[in-house]
Design a protein around this motif. Structure first.
Motif, mmCIF file in Angstrom:
data_model
loop_
_atom_site.group_PDB
_atom_site.id
_atom_site.type_symbol
_atom_site.label_atom_id
_atom_site.label_comp_id
_atom_site.label_asym_id
_atom_site.label_seq_id
_atom_site.Cartn_x
_atom_site.Cartn_y
_atom_site.Cartn_z
ATOM 1 N N ARG A 97 0.636 -1.121 0.096
ATOM 2 C CA ARG A 97 -0.038 0.396 0.175
ATOM 3 C C ARG A 97 0.841 1.201 -0.118
ATOM 4 O O ARG A 97 1.780 1.602 0.681
ATOM 5 N N PRO A 98 0.299 2.209 -0.510
ATOM 6 C CA PRO A 98 1.459 3.117 -1.116
ATOM 7 C C PRO A 98 1.214 4.018 0.687
ATOM 8 O O PRO A 98 0.376 4.317 1.130
ATOM 9 N N ALA A 99 2.491 4.445 1.591
ATOM 10 C CA ALA A 99 2.732 5.182 2.488
ATOM 11 C C ALA A 99 2.717 6.802 2.450
ATOM 12 O O ALA A 99 2.630 7.020 1.184
ATOM 13 N N PRO A 100 2.033 7.047 3.412
ATOM 14 C CA PRO A 100 1.355 8.694 3.610
ATOM 15 C C PRO A 100 2.289 9.264 2.994
ATOM 16 O O PRO A 100 2.104 10.026 2.897
ATOM 17 N N ASN A 101 4.391 8.951 3.541
ATOM 18 C CA ASN A 101 4.917 9.699 2.810
ATOM 19 C C ASN A 101 5.658 9.053 1.726
ATOM 20 O O ASN A 101 5.935 7.903 2.275
ATOM 21 N N GLY A 102 6.206 9.791 0.443
ATOM 22 C CA GLY A 102 6.733 9.258 -0.281
ATOM 23 C C GLY A 102 8.077 8.478 -0.151
ATOM 24 O O GLY A 102 8.717 7.847 -0.715
ATOM 25 N N ALA A 103 8.709 9.214 0.916
ATOM 26 C CA ALA A 103 9.914 8.669 1.036
ATOM 27 C C ALA A 103 9.930 7.465 2.290
ATOM 28 O O ALA A 103 11.349 6.771 1.654
ATOM 29 N N ASP A 104 9.057 6.967 2.343
ATOM 30 C CA ASP A 104 8.953 5.559 3.046
ATOM 31 C C ASP A 104 8.856 4.961 2.625
ATOM 32 O O ASP A 104 9.068 2.977 3.104
ATOM 33 N N ARG A 105 8.438 4.673 0.796
ATOM 34 C CA ARG A 105 8.415 3.453 -0.075
ATOM 35 C C ARG A 105 9.856 3.211 -0.187
ATOM 36 O O ARG A 105 9.907 2.060 -0.595
ATOM 37 N N HIS A 106 10.992 3.973 0.432
ATOM 38 C CA HIS A 106 12.093 3.728 -0.322
ATOM 39 C C HIS A 106 13.279 2.987 0.653
ATOM 40 O O HIS A 106 14.136 3.557 1.103
ATOM 41 N N ASP A 107 12.180 2.467 1.509
ATOM 42 C CA ASP A 107 12.572 0.926 2.515
ATOM 43 C C ASP A 107 12.946 -0.303 2.275
ATOM 44 O O ASP A 107 13.038 -0.817 2.464
ATOM 45 N N LEU A 108 13.652 -0.181 1.001
ATOM 46 C CA LEU A 108 14.208 -1.569 0.021
ATOM 47 C C LEU A 108 15.519 -1.443 -0.791
ATOM 48 O O LEU A 108 15.185 -0.303 -1.151
ATOM 49 N N ILE A 109 16.333 -2.502 -0.589
ATOM 50 C CA ILE A 109 17.695 -2.526 -1.857
ATOM 51 C C ILE A 109 17.155 -3.375 -2.795
ATOM 52 O O ILE A 109 17.039 -4.499 -2.533
ATOM 53 N N ARG A 110 16.740 -2.770 -4.083
ATOM 54 C CA ARG A 110 16.293 -3.912 -5.241
ATOM 55 C C ARG A 110 17.200 -4.332 -5.745
ATOM 56 O O ARG A 110 18.136 -3.218 -6.223
ATOM 57 N N VAL A 111 17.694 -5.618 -6.072
ATOM 58 C CA VAL A 111 18.893 -5.917 -7.079
ATOM 59 C C VAL A 111 17.819 -6.594 -8.055
ATOM 60 O O VAL A 111 17.101 -7.730 -7.473
ATOM 61 N N GLN A 112 17.590 -6.333 -9.189
ATOM 62 C CA GLN A 112 17.633 -7.242 -10.459
ATOM 63 C C GLN A 112 18.724 -7.634 -11.721
ATOM 64 O O GLN A 112 19.553 -6.610 -11.809
ATOM 65 N N GLY A 113 18.835 -9.027 -11.852
ATOM 66 C CA GLY A 113 19.725 -9.587 -12.827
ATOM 67 C C GLY A 113 21.284 -9.353 -12.571
ATOM 68 O O GLY A 113 21.529 -8.663 -13.381
ATOM 69 N N ALA A 114 21.342 -9.575 -11.233
ATOM 70 C CA ALA A 114 22.894 -9.353 -11.263
ATOM 71 C C ALA A 114 23.287 -10.566 -12.085
ATOM 72 O O ALA A 114 23.146 -11.679 -11.559
ATOM 73 N N ARG A 115 24.607 -10.483 -12.789
ATOM 74 C CA ARG A 115 25.836 -11.508 -12.446
ATOM 75 C C ARG A 115 26.466 -11.293 -13.320
ATOM 76 O O ARG A 115 27.868 -11.189 -13.954
ATOM 77 N N VAL A 116 27.581 -11.134 -11.587
ATOM 78 C CA VAL A 116 28.852 -10.285 -11.861
ATOM 79 C C VAL A 116 29.216 -12.319 -11.096
ATOM 80 O O VAL A 116 28.915 -12.561 -10.115
ATOM 81 N N ASN A 117 30.380 -12.528 -12.038
ATOM 82 C CA ASN A 117 31.079 -13.888 -11.564
ATOM 83 C C ASN A 117 30.194 -14.504 -12.031
ATOM 84 O O ASN A 117 30.158 -14.849 -13.089
ATOM 85 N N ASN A 118 30.357 -15.065 -10.727
ATOM 86 C CA ASN A 118 28.902 -17.039 -10.404
ATOM 87 C C ASN A 118 27.556 -16.332 -10.431
ATOM 88 O O ASN A 118 26.873 -17.140 -10.934
ATOM 89 N N LEU A 119 27.079 -15.449 -10.145
ATOM 90 C CA LEU A 119 25.523 -14.896 -10.409
ATOM 91 C C LEU A 119 24.729 -15.284 -11.206
ATOM 92 O O LEU A 119 25.035 -14.634 -12.379
ATOM 93 N N LYS A 120 24.053 -15.565 -11.399
ATOM 94 C CA LYS A 120 22.412 -16.199 -12.034
ATOM 95 C C LYS A 120 21.325 -15.521 -12.605
ATOM 96 O O LYS A 120 20.358 -15.608 -12.176
ATOM 97 N N ASP A 121 22.198 -13.762 -13.081
ATOM 98 C CA ASP A 121 20.556 -13.643 -12.692
ATOM 99 C C ASP A 121 20.340 -13.055 -11.979
ATOM 100 O O ASP A 121 18.435 -13.527 -11.168
ATOM 101 N N VAL A 122 20.563 -12.147 -10.929
ATOM 102 C CA VAL A 122 20.254 -13.009 -9.003
ATOM 103 C C VAL A 122 19.253 -11.460 -8.651
ATOM 104 O O VAL A 122 19.050 -10.097 -9.197
ATOM 105 N N SER A 123 17.768 -11.820 -8.581
ATOM 106 C CA SER A 123 16.942 -10.664 -8.045
ATOM 107 C C SER A 123 16.606 -10.811 -6.891
ATOM 108 O O SER A 123 15.737 -12.151 -6.479
ATOM 109 N N ILE A 124 17.049 -10.083 -5.885
ATOM 110 C CA ILE A 124 16.811 -9.455 -4.622
ATOM 111 C C ILE A 124 16.371 -8.471 -3.810
ATOM 112 O O ILE A 124 15.997 -7.538 -4.838
#
Length: 826
Positions: free
Chosen positions: A19-46
């Motif tokens: 759900r949308p938070a009252p303040n827009g800044a509160d939405r940035h409470d996650l570090i999102r990683v999509q499609g990481a392929r460094v060394n042996n990583l296989k399109d890791v998304s977390i």
């Protein structure tokens, strides 16, 4: 109405990602990683929660460091660097963008890793933190007699005196020449120049005086007449390079050996000539000897004799700096004290004029004690710290930091810690989190994994078999999952029912290295012996500093594996030599053709397989070489086959594949097969032979070292914390390897904190009871069963808790039996 609002609020909190938070800044409470392929990583998304403690688990080589350090931390640092001007970026390390599709929600990353704290011989624990600087200010303000500013107490600052004429402007167009004297009082000892030791160079080992320079008289690494040194020696004009050195006049010999830096011109190029001895002191002796390349260190050990400076007694400080005292102590005495004692001394000082300084200094010193490093002293050279100690010293500056909402990244912070100290480390990690920071930890120890708010488990295997997220969630979820980490999370090793009998004993008498207190101990031979005790209790001092030189010991310490991006497991272990010889013999050509660093190298990328483009202050770019397609070799070299494979295909094999390939058939090569079997024995069967050493994890590098040492002759193996970087499932394999070494007739001595290794031992020697001057004594000798039954030491208590109550009951019976056997041996 208030109840309804309360319910709505709670519901929103529980689903704030939906759900949308009252303040827009509160939405940035996650570090999102999509499609990481460094060394042996296989399109890791977390998605990682901010302001929480997230632990990354998985077997060695599964991709933990690639995700945390190579992707998240690397991109954060790169983005911060890009905020500086191009001019400033020119003085900063260039970082390439990680191979990842999307990275969102990043905050400033502070990396606290296991890298050694530099190779500067002038760096100490005090200079690497703010403690030494604060002590210098304290002595400059309060010390009696007063000798000058804080620089007067700095062993890195020399005293300078200058006399000359200066021009002073006097009104319009009028000047006056005035004689001026300039003085700067530094604390550097003039005899040893702040090093604490003086060196004596054996000139007869620098050159063959029967030869001329052009005939190769100099035997110093890097001083070849084919390179720049040759051009300088031939063009300087100070001596004849064709004259034998024993025919040199006194002036010519002095110019060769001792001449101060002098500007010369050779073939129209401005160069600086300097005598050989100043060059050696600058290039070799100004650095930490332990950090030198092996061949240079061998040269230094052969040519140079080090001894304590007779003028300063090893304190590095001038006589004036040592004369100023506070409560009968000078700054050298204070730096030599154990930090826990120094903290108590500082708290006893009552000086209102410097009260804020004393409070800050006491806080810094207390942080050392709190983090488990109270046994160190501020004058300890930083290059002698273990990886775990160096990491904890780096933590000191962050514990009192007022920064919040940053990302702290730790690489196995429990390395080198006794089980008793792990709880203290956990509290520090939680404190950083509770200040509003995101804490990312790569860890294998269940004691630390259990405090995590969020767990990410990578695997399922290592190398090419890893690189995927097997589990993401809570610790309880990890326990219930079917992943390798989940299945082994609550594993507990049992005490061995049958113990081997020693074949002899290695006697150590009167050991006094560092904090050891005249220790007498007999280390049983022909069995598995574990040396344990809290960090700083004297384990390494006993084993590495007190072993008789004639014992034939093969030591595997915690020193890092040195190698460039051209180095790989095949070159490091010596495996490439028999492989090249086998290819050469099968094809009737020279072995040099099958080296990517020699004649067979691709001419475009010079055998690197990649083209590295340096963009000045911007990040350098690495692209696959189009000529060799990343294979590193010339096309003509790849036409030569062995067992149907070319050299690039062999280097792309895993250790397991190569073991089968070189073990039988047309490609059978016994010398290569023996090295490969050792690599497989230490659990590196998944590793590619040509994988650059720079991409290996800490655990992989440690086991690679162990594999190379297994080939050395010696009846006694000494291993320093071999479980470093090992996953729970890998420890069992390590125990099997140790058993095989002992069963093959070797004596194995292990310095270790891991309870599984202690439980598996035939004999335990426990040092303590504390660290520093509170340790240095043998507090227990006997079998693991006796240690568990007695529970008289910190190690005994933790081992008893680890093996469980049922095992303790069995241990009492086993202890009685082993005590009888022990009296029989006596």
């Amino acid at each position: 109405m208030s109840k309804a609002m309360s319910k709505t609020t709670n519901k929103t909190k529980g689903n704030d990602t939906q759900r949308p938070a009252p303040n827009g800044a509160d939405r940035h409470d996650l570090i999102r990683v999509q499609g990481a392929r460094v060394n042996n990583l296989k399109d890791v998304s977390i998605q990682l929660p901010k302001r929480r403690l997230t632990v990354f688990t998985g077997i060695s080589g599964s991709g933990k460091s690639s995700l945390v350090f190579g992707t998240i931390a690397a991109e954060s640092q790169r983005l911060i660097n890009e905020t500086y001007s191009a001019f400033v970026q020119g003085f900063m390390p260039t970082l390439a963008r990680p191979e990842v599709d999307v990275l969102e929600g990043l905050t400033t990353a502070i990396i606290v890793d296991q890298e050694r704290m530099g190779a500067n011989a002038r760096s100490t624990v005090g200079t690497a933190t703010d403690a030494n600087a604060m002590l210098r200010i304290l002595f400059s303000r309060v010390g009696k007699p007063h000798i000058g500013s804080p620089n007067a107490f700095a062993f890195n600052v020399p005293s300078v005196r200058a006399v000359g004429a200066i021009t002073v402007e006097r009104g319009e167009g009028k000047t006056k020449t005035v004689k001026q004297t300039f003085n700067r009082t530094g604390g550097m000892c003039p005899r040893c120049e702040g090093m604490g030791s003086v060196s004596d160079i054996d000139l007869t080992r620098l050159y063959d005086d029967s030869k001329s320079l052009n005939e190769g008289a100099l035997v110093i690494p890097g001083f070849s007449m084919d390179g720049w040194y040759g051009r300088i020696f031939r063009g300087c004009g100070f001596f004849d390079p064709d004259k034998p050195i024993n025919k040199f006049s006194k002036r010519e010999l002095n110019d060769l050996l001792h001449k101060e830096p002098t500007k010369i011109k050779v073939d129209g190029i401005n160069l600086t000539y300097q005598g050989v001895i100043p060059q050696i002191q600058k290039s070799f002796l100004s650095k930490d000897v332990d950090a030198l390349q092996p061949h240079i260190r061998a040269f230094v050990d052969r040519v140079v004799t080090f001894s304590t400076c007779p003028e300063c007694g090893g304190t590095r400080l001038s006589e004036a700096a040592r004369s100023s005292k506070i409560k009968k102590l000078n700054i050298a005495d204070a730096c030599a004290m154990q930090i826990s004692d120094l903290a108590a001394w500082v708290r006893e000082l009552n000086e209102p004029t410097v009260a804020p300084l004393l409070a800050a200094l006491a806080h810094t010193l207390d942080s050392f004690v709190e983090i488990g490093l109270g046994y160190l002293s501020l004058d300890r050279p930083s290059g002698t710290l273990s990886g775990g100690e160096a990491q904890r010293v780096k933590m000191i500056r962050h514990l009192g930091s007022s920064l919040t909402d940053v990302t702290y990244v730790f690489d196995e912070p429990t390395i080198g810690l006794h089980p008793h100290d792990i709880q203290r480390m956990n509290e520090l990690l939680l404190r950083l989190r509770d200040k509003g920071n995101t804490v990312l930890v790569v860890e294998h120890k269940p004691e630390t994994i259990v405090i995590a708010d969020h767990v990410v488990d990578l695997g399922p295997g290592a190398g090419a078999a890893g690189g995927t997220v097997c589990f993401e969630g809570t610790v309880d979820g990890l326990r219930a999952s079917g992943t390798l980490t989940g299945r082994h999370f609550d594993d507990r090793a049992a005490l061995k029912k049958t113990l081997r009998k020693p074949t002899g004993a290695l006697a150590i008498r009167g050991a006094k290295t560092h904090n050891l207190r005249d220790v007498d101990v007999d280390i049983p031979l022909g069995v598995l012996v574990v040396i344990t005790g809290v960090a700083g209790s004297g384990k390494s001092s006993l084993v590495h500093g007190s072993m008789p030189a004639s014992a034939g010991v093969v030591a595997v310490d915690q020193g890092g594996v040195r190698g460039s991006r051209r180095s790989n497991p095949a070159t490091y272990t010596g495996l490439l030599d028999p492989i090249r010889s086998a290819f050469a013999k099968a094809n009737g050509v020279k072995p040099a053709l099958f080296s990517a660093n020699s004649e067979g190298a691709c001419p475009v990328c010079n055998g690197a397989g990649m083209i590295y483009t340096d963009l000045g202050p911007m990040a350098s770019v690495a692209t696959t070489c189009e000529e060799c397609e990343g294979k590193c070799f010339q096309a003509s070299v790849l036409t030569h086959k062995l067992g149907g494979r070319d050299i690039s295909e062999v280097l792309a094999m895993s250790v397991s594949e190569a073991t089968a390939f070189f073990g039988a058939g047309k490609a059978s090569t016994p010398a290569a097969h023996a090295i490969l079997e050792r690599l497989a024995d230490v659990g590196l069967g998944y590793l590619s032979l040509g994988q650059p050493l720079t991409t290996l994890s800490g655990g992989e590098r440690q086991r690679l070292k162990l594999a190379t040492h297994m080939a050395e002759k010696g009846g006694i193996y000494v291993l320093d914390e071999p479980t470093t970087g090992l996953h729970l499932a890998d420890v069992e394999q390590l125990l099997g390897l140790l058993d095989r070494l002992v069963d093959a007739g070797k004596s194995v001595i292990v310095i270790e904190h891991h309870q599984a290794v202690m439980a598996h031992a035939d004999w335990i020697i426990d040092l303590g009871p504390g660290a520093g001057h509170d340790g240095g004594r043998v507090v227990f000798e006997g079998t693991p069963a006796e240690l568990v039954a007695a529970r008289a030491t910190l190690t005994g208590e933790h081992l008893a808790a680890y093996v469980g109550a049922d095992a303790r009951k069995q241990a009492k019976g086993a202890a009685a039996t082993s005590a009888v056997g022990r009296s029989d041996r006596a």
